[in-house]
Design a protein around this motif. Structure first.
Motif, short mmCIF file in Angstrom:
data_model
loop_
_atom_site.label_atom_id
_atom_site.label_comp_id
_atom_site.label_asym_id
_atom_site.label_seq_id
_atom_site.Cartn_x
_atom_site.Cartn_y
_atom_site.Cartn_z
N CYS A 33 0.85 -1.19 0.00
CA CYS A 33 0.00 0.00 0.00
C CYS A 33 0.88 1.24 0.00
CB CYS A 33 -0.91 0.00 1.23
SG CYS A 33 -2.11 1.36 1.22
N LEU A 34 0.54 2.21 -0.84
CA LEU A 34 1.23 3.49 -0.87
C LEU A 34 0.42 4.58 -0.16
CD1 LEU A 34 2.64 3.39 -4.52
CD2 LEU A 34 3.96 3.30 -2.40
N ASP A 35 -0.67 4.19 0.48
CA ASP A 35 -1.50 5.08 1.29
C ASP A 35 -2.10 6.22 0.49
OD1 ASP A 35 -2.75 5.81 3.66
OD2 ASP A 35 -1.10 7.11 4.28
N GLU A 36 -2.53 5.91 -0.71
CA GLU A 36 -3.22 6.88 -1.57
C GLU A 36 -4.46 6.21 -2.17
OE1 GLU A 36 -2.71 10.00 -1.94
OE2 GLU A 36 -0.67 10.33 -1.23
N CYS A 37 -5.21 5.55 -1.32
CA CYS A 37 -6.31 4.69 -1.77
C CYS A 37 -7.39 5.42 -2.55
CB CYS A 37 -6.92 3.96 -0.57
SG CYS A 37 -5.73 2.88 0.27
N ASP A 38 -7.58 6.71 -2.28
CA ASP A 38 -8.60 7.46 -3.01
C ASP A 38 -8.19 7.72 -4.46
OD1 ASP A 38 -6.58 9.09 -1.86
OD2 ASP A 38 -7.82 10.88 -2.10
N ARG A 39 -6.97 7.38 -4.82
CA ARG A 39 -6.48 7.61 -6.19
C ARG A 39 -6.11 6.31 -6.91
NH1 ARG A 39 -5.10 13.08 -6.82
NH2 ARG A 39 -4.99 14.23 -4.86
N SER A 40 -6.58 5.18 -6.41
CA SER A 40 -6.18 3.89 -6.99
C SER A 40 -6.61 3.79 -8.45
CB SER A 40 -6.77 2.75 -6.18
OG SER A 40 -8.17 2.72 -6.29
N ASN A 41 -5.88 3.04 -9.17
CA ASN A 41 -4.63 2.34 -9.01
C ASN A 41 -3.47 3.32 -9.06
OD1 ASN A 41 -5.93 -0.16 -8.90
ND2 ASN A 41 -5.48 -0.67 -11.01
N VAL A 42 -2.55 3.17 -8.10
CA VAL A 42 -1.44 4.12 -7.95
C VAL A 42 -0.13 3.47 -8.40
CG1 VAL A 42 -0.11 5.47 -6.28
CG2 VAL A 42 -2.59 5.31 -6.05
N VAL A 43 0.64 4.26 -9.13
CA VAL A 43 1.99 3.88 -9.54
C VAL A 43 2.91 5.04 -9.15
CG1 VAL A 43 3.50 3.28 -11.47
CG2 VAL A 43 1.10 2.57 -11.52
N LEU A 44 3.99 4.72 -8.48
CA LEU A 44 4.99 5.72 -8.11
C LEU A 44 6.26 5.43 -8.90
CD1 LEU A 44 6.28 7.97 -6.41
CD2 LEU A 44 6.60 6.29 -4.57
N VAL A 45 6.68 6.41 -9.68
CA VAL A 45 7.92 6.28 -10.45
C VAL A 45 8.95 7.18 -9.78
CG1 VAL A 45 9.04 6.61 -12.68
CG2 VAL A 45 6.65 5.81 -12.58
#
Length: 120
Positions: free
Chosen positions: A55-67
């Motif tokens: 989890c990246l703790d940004e659930c309101d914006r799923s699906n989340v990818v961090l580059v």
């Protein structure tokens, strides 16, 4: 082995990547396509490490990818973080994959997905 030029963190196992929250999205295909970028030795282009995280703790914006792009600070290890949310379509997944391979600024096709993460 050289350190990667880019880390890609794919959020999964919370609400990102679940059919319950996003029915009709092929989450497995998305994960497979992003994981195919993993090439820390740079045999096919830039050195990329892909990690699937709980989890990246940004659930309101799923699906989340961090580059995390380390090429912004040559010789240093301080990355530039690019948070992408709502990566739910084949087109947005392909755009992420193409951009990670090519580098450079975030392409216009992904601008609507960019947000400022809580950790960045």
């Amino acid at each position: 082995m050289a350190l990667p030029e880019r880390d890609v963190l794919l959020c999964r196992d919370c609400c990102c990547g679940t059919a319950k929250k996003h029915p009709g999205v092929d989450h497995r295909a998305q994960r497979d396509e992003i994981e195919a970028l993993d090439d820390p030795a740079g045999r096919r282009g830039p050195r990329v490490r892909v990690r699937v995280v709980d989890c990246l703790d940004e659930c309101d914006r799923s699906n989340v990818v961090l580059v995390r792009d380390f090429t912004w600070f040559p010789g240093g290890r301080r990355p530039k973080d690019f948070w992408l949310g709502g990566v739910l379509s084949d087109a947005s997944t392909e755009a992420v994959v193409d951009w990670v391979r090519e580098g450079g600024p975030v392409p216009a096709s992904l601008q609507r997905h960019v947000f400022r993460g809580k950790r960045g």
